[in-house]
Design an enzyme around this catalytic site. Sequence first.
Site, short mmCIF file in Angstrom:
data_model
loop_
_atom_site.label_atom_id
_atom_site.label_comp_id
_atom_site.label_asym_id
_atom_site.label_seq_id
_atom_site.Cartn_x
_atom_site.Cartn_y
_atom_site.Cartn_z
N GLY A 146 0.82 -1.20 0.00
CA GLY A 146 0.00 0.00 0.00
C GLY A 146 0.85 1.25 0.00
O GLY A 146 2.07 1.21 0.25
N LYS A 176 7.99 -0.12 6.00
CA LYS A 176 7.45 1.20 5.64
C LYS A 176 8.61 2.09 5.23
O LYS A 176 9.52 2.36 6.02
CB LYS A 176 6.69 1.80 6.82
CG LYS A 176 6.18 3.21 6.55
CD LYS A 176 5.32 3.73 7.69
CE LYS A 176 3.98 3.01 7.72
NZ LYS A 176 3.06 3.63 8.71
N GLY A 206 0.78 5.72 0.92
CA GLY A 206 0.13 6.82 1.61
C GLY A 206 0.80 8.12 1.24
O GLY A 206 1.71 8.16 0.40
N GLY A 207 0.37 9.20 1.88
CA GLY A 207 0.91 10.50 1.54
C GLY A 207 2.38 10.64 1.92
O GLY A 207 3.11 11.42 1.32
N MET A 208 2.82 9.88 2.93
CA MET A 208 4.18 10.03 3.43
C MET A 208 5.05 8.82 3.14
O MET A 208 6.27 8.91 3.17
CB MET A 208 4.12 10.29 4.94
CG MET A 208 5.44 10.68 5.57
SD MET A 208 5.29 11.09 7.33
CE MET A 208 4.76 9.53 8.01
N VAL A 234 4.35 0.91 1.85
CA VAL A 234 4.58 -0.27 2.67
C VAL A 234 4.75 -1.49 1.77
O VAL A 234 3.94 -1.73 0.88
CB VAL A 234 3.41 -0.49 3.65
CG1 VAL A 234 3.67 -1.73 4.51
CG2 VAL A 234 3.22 0.73 4.55
N ASP A 240 -4.24 8.17 16.09
CA ASP A 240 -4.87 7.96 14.78
C ASP A 240 -5.59 6.61 14.74
O ASP A 240 -5.46 5.87 13.76
CB ASP A 240 -3.82 8.05 13.68
CG ASP A 240 -4.42 8.32 12.30
OD1 ASP A 240 -5.56 8.83 12.25
OD2 ASP A 240 -3.78 8.00 11.29
#
Length: 230
Positions: free
Chosen positions: A18, A40, A20-22, A25, A136
């Site tokens: 996957g 990550k 993400g914005g940062m 993974v 989160d």
Amino acid sequence: MNVADVIDARYRLERLLGTGGMSEVWLAEDERLGRWVAIKLLRDSVAEGQDRELVASLEREARVVARLQHPNIVSVYDVGRHNGRHYLVMEYVHGNSLRQLLEARGRLTEAEVVRYGTQIASALQYAHSQGVIHCDIKPENILVTEEGVAKAVDFGVAETVTRTMTAEQARDILGTIAYLAPEVIQGANADARSDIYSLGLTLYEMMAGRLPFAGATPAGIAGQRLAAPA
């Protein structure tokens, strides 16, 4: 990064799990210990940009979270840098995220909600006793193994992001404010109570198949949470 790349002569990338914005993974094989792990990797734009404080804070936070030993928290094994990109090595969970289960089934059974909710509450209680706040909690950050064990992932990472970036930057990276406690939305620092509130919203969605507040966007949902009763 590409399939079959080897990080630090140890972790061979198998497939992308996957993005993400940062970060992104990957599933990888730890060739030294012969086990599967999740890695990550911070994106190049973060690693090479002007967010050096963020990178340093993530490394410090990783070392804190690595000390958390609980059956319902995804373990952190290693942290380092490869070709200029910072990475975090974590336990690989065979299963699905709670978000994937909700998308496939709509809602969970009462027995599942009680079981998973109790497990994540136990993880939060333990982490809070160690001085670590998640910040989160949401379905995307709860993984469920094939044996039905719920595990919280990304402990402490969100706290680091919100501490080292502006509120607008942090919201962009965190991706959603639909599960944040009202005081956090209004600018207060997250604490143990904020995690419990977010878990409450997650439990509600697990049972009802929707959040207790309506809105076309996460921001709209957050606005309802501040202005209207559930």
